[in-house]
Design an enzyme around this catalytic site. Structure first.
Site, PDB file in Angstrom:
ATOM      1  N   SER A 212       0.786  -1.144   0.207  1.00 39.71           N
ATOM      2  CA  SER A 212      -0.031   0.061  -0.029  1.00 39.71           C
ATOM      3  C   SER A 212       0.903   1.309   0.020  1.00 39.71           C
ATOM      4  O   SER A 212       0.595   2.364  -0.831  1.00 39.71           O
ATOM      5  CB  SER A 212      -1.001  -0.082   1.152  1.00 39.71           C
ATOM      6  OG  SER A 212      -0.322   0.046   2.438  1.00 39.71           O
TER       7      SER A 212
ATOM      8  N   HIS B  62       8.017   3.672   9.082  1.00 46.52           N
ATOM      9  CA  HIS B  62       7.774   2.804  10.302  1.00 46.52           C
ATOM     10  C   HIS B  62       6.282   3.051  11.146  1.00 46.52           C
ATOM     11  O   HIS B  62       6.362   4.335  11.399  1.00 46.52           O
ATOM     12  CB  HIS B  62       8.912   2.829  11.278  1.00 46.52           C
ATOM     13  CG  HIS B  62       8.929   2.095  12.319  1.00 46.52           C
ATOM     14  ND1 HIS B  62       9.164   0.703  12.417  1.00 46.52           N
ATOM     15  CD2 HIS B  62       8.608   2.331  13.887  1.00 46.52           C
ATOM     16  CE1 HIS B  62       8.837   0.126  13.729  1.00 46.52           C
ATOM     17  NE2 HIS B  62       8.487   1.052  14.500  1.00 46.52           N
TER      18      HIS B  62
ATOM     19  N   ASP C 117      15.700   1.172  13.257  1.00 44.07           N
ATOM     20  CA  ASP C 117      14.734   2.151  13.203  1.00 44.07           C
ATOM     21  C   ASP C 117      15.135   3.345  14.150  1.00 44.07           C
ATOM     22  O   ASP C 117      14.475   3.877  14.834  1.00 44.07           O
ATOM     23  CB  ASP C 117      13.378   1.572  14.137  1.00 44.07           C
ATOM     24  CG  ASP C 117      12.573   0.552  13.045  1.00 44.07           C
ATOM     25  OD1 ASP C 117      12.929   0.633  11.978  1.00 44.07           O
ATOM     26  OD2 ASP C 117      12.046  -0.348  13.806  1.00 44.07           O
TER      27      ASP C 117
END
Length: 191
Positions: free
Chosen positions: A15, A111, A147
């Site tokens: 997506s 994220h 991250d």
């Protein structure tokens, strides 16, 4: 100005890939997607790439003895398509240090949390378990530490009473689709 050539790495639905594809349709958007690579042959994002006429490749990570060998194969495909910037869009693999170093400053990730909170693969579940009142998403440059790279954009999403992992993730996804193309544009334009 010539558009920057972007490669997108995916593992699933795609997506965020679709959000980037849609942004690239605008004549004044500074990027074009020239390759999509998935580590999973059943990733729906491969259909999205095909529908958009973007070359795609499947590189099954389980067929490589090491993370480095897998990354080398992907790197060769990115080079074949003259990719200048790599976007991770739901790519569920840790990258080797040499790959991260090679693409340093040109490797983006999205994220589903307000980093530095809730790093890792289960950020939405972790936010709910911690009783967070707010969540969201972060676009950041990838570094060797999970991250933890410099942030380019964030969007906040309230955690509502009765939220499930699915309901919260759905609202976060809507923000991801908005900020990822904007963050890529920001990186390209050097803001």
């Amino acid at each position: 100005m010539a558009k920057k050539r972007v490669g997108v790495l995916i593992s699933g639905n795609g997506s965020n890939l679709q959000a980037l594809i849609d942004a690239c349709k605008s004549p004044d958007y500074p990027a074009e997607i020239t390759a999509v690579i998935s580590n999973k042959s059943d990733a729906y994002g491969l259909n999205r790439a095909a529908e958009a006429g973007i070359p795609s490749h499947v590189v099954p990570h389980k067929e490589y003895a090491t993370r480095e060998a897998f990354d080398e194969e992907m790197d060769g495909l990115l080079a074949h398509h003259s990719v200048e910037i790599v976007c991770l869009a739901g790519f569920m693999r840790l990258l080797s240090p040499w790959f991260v170093k090679k693409w340093q400053g040109r490797l983006l990730n999205i994220h589903p949390s307000l980093l530095p909170a809730f790093k890792g693969a289960h950020a939405v579940r972790d936010a709910l378990a911690a009783g967070a009142k707010e969540s969201g998403c972060t676009v950041h440059l990838v570094t060797d530490e999970l991250d933890s790279g410099p942030m380019i954009a964030q969007a906040r999403v309230p955690v509502l009473p009765g939220d499930t992992e699915e309901s919260l993730h759905k609202r976060i996804h809507a923000e991801e689709h908005r900020i990822y193309p904007a963050a890529l544009k920001k990186l390209i334009e050097g803001e």
